[in-house]
Design a protein around this motif. Structure first.
Motif, PDB file in Angstrom:
ATOM      1  N   ALA A  19       0.815  -1.217   0.000  1.00  0.00           N
ATOM      2  CA  ALA A  19       0.000   0.000   0.000  1.00  0.00           C
ATOM      3  C   ALA A  19       0.850   1.269   0.000  1.00  0.00           C
ATOM      4  CB  ALA A  19      -0.948  -0.011   1.196  1.00  0.00           C
ATOM      5  N   GLU A  20       1.977   1.234   0.680  1.00  0.00           N
ATOM      6  CA  GLU A  20       2.832   2.424   0.737  1.00  0.00           C
ATOM      7  C   GLU A  20       3.392   2.823  -0.622  1.00  0.00           C
ATOM      8  OE1 GLU A  20       7.014   0.198   1.923  1.00  0.00           O
ATOM      9  OE2 GLU A  20       5.849   1.171   3.480  1.00  0.00           O
ATOM     10  N   LYS A  21       3.398   1.903  -1.579  1.00  0.00           N
ATOM     11  CA  LYS A  21       3.937   2.167  -2.919  1.00  0.00           C
ATOM     12  C   LYS A  21       2.906   2.794  -3.860  1.00  0.00           C
ATOM     13  CE  LYS A  21       7.880   0.056  -2.038  1.00  0.00           C
ATOM     14  NZ  LYS A  21       9.140   0.727  -1.983  1.00  0.00           N
ATOM     15  N   GLN A 101      -3.345   3.801  -0.468  1.00  0.00           N
ATOM     16  CA  GLN A 101      -2.174   4.067   0.364  1.00  0.00           C
ATOM     17  C   GLN A 101      -2.599   4.419   1.789  1.00  0.00           C
ATOM     18  OE1 GLN A 101       0.030   7.877   0.056  1.00  0.00           O
ATOM     19  NE2 GLN A 101       1.747   6.600  -0.655  1.00  0.00           N
TER      20      GLN A 101
END
Length: 144
Positions: A19-21, A101
Motif C-alpha cells: 500500500a505504501e507504494k 495508500q
C-alpha cells in the motif's frame, strides 16, 4: 433498502502491491472519475480454482459505502501483516484496484487447508475484505 451486489465476470489475474507504494489519494481520484494508475510493481499471485470478487453497495449511518470481497486459493504467500492492496483483472481485460495508500486498508484473512491423505492438495485460502466510499477502482497498471 437491499444491498446491490455484483460480481466480476471471471478473473484472469490477481496481484498485490504494498500500500505504501501506491500514489496518494487514489480513492478520491476514482470518486471524481479521474484515471487511476498503479505505478508500483505488482506481484502476481498464481491462483487455483475459480476466484470470486463481489461488490456490495450499502448504506451506513454516515452515507453510502462499497464493500468488496475477494476470495482465492493459492500455494503462494500473500502478506497478511503488512498493508497491501490488490489488483484484479477480469476476462474483459479491465483492471481494478482494491485498497489505497491511506487507511483503512483491506483486511486479509488466511486459512491454511492441509488437504487430506486421500489426495486433496494443501492450499492457502485468502479472503480479502475492504469497505470504503469507493472500494473497487478501475485502474491502469503501468508497472507489472
Amino acid at each position: 433498502m437491499k444491498n446491490k451486489n455484483q460480481s466480476l465476470p471471471g478473473i484472469k489475474f490477481i496481484g498485490f502491491v504494498f500500500a505504501e507504494k501506491l500514489s496518494p489519494n487514489v480513492m478520491l481520484k476514482g470518486i471524481c472519475g479521474a484515471p487511476v494508475g498503479v505505478y508500483a510493481d505488482v506481484t502476481p499471485v498464481a491462483f487455483v480454482g475459480t476466484p470470486e470478487c463481489t461488490i456490495g453497495d450499502e448504506y451506513d449511518s454516515h452515507g453510502r459505502l462499497q464493500a468488496v470481497e475477494l476470495k482465492f486459493a493459492t500455494n503462494e504467500f500473500v502478506p497478511t501483516t503488512t498493508p497491501v492492496a490488490f489488483v484484479v483483472t477480469d476476462v474483459n481485460g479491465q483492471s481494478y484496484l482494491i485498497g489505497a495508500q491511506e487507511p483503512p486498508h483491506p483486511v486479509v484473512k488466511l486459512t491454511v487447508n492441509f488437504g487430506s491423505p486421500k489426495g486433496e492438495s494443501s492450499v492457502n485460502l485468502y479472503e480479502v475484505k475492504y469497505v470504503a466510499i469507493k472500494a473497487l477502482l478501475q485502474c491502469s497498471v503501468v508497472a507489472e
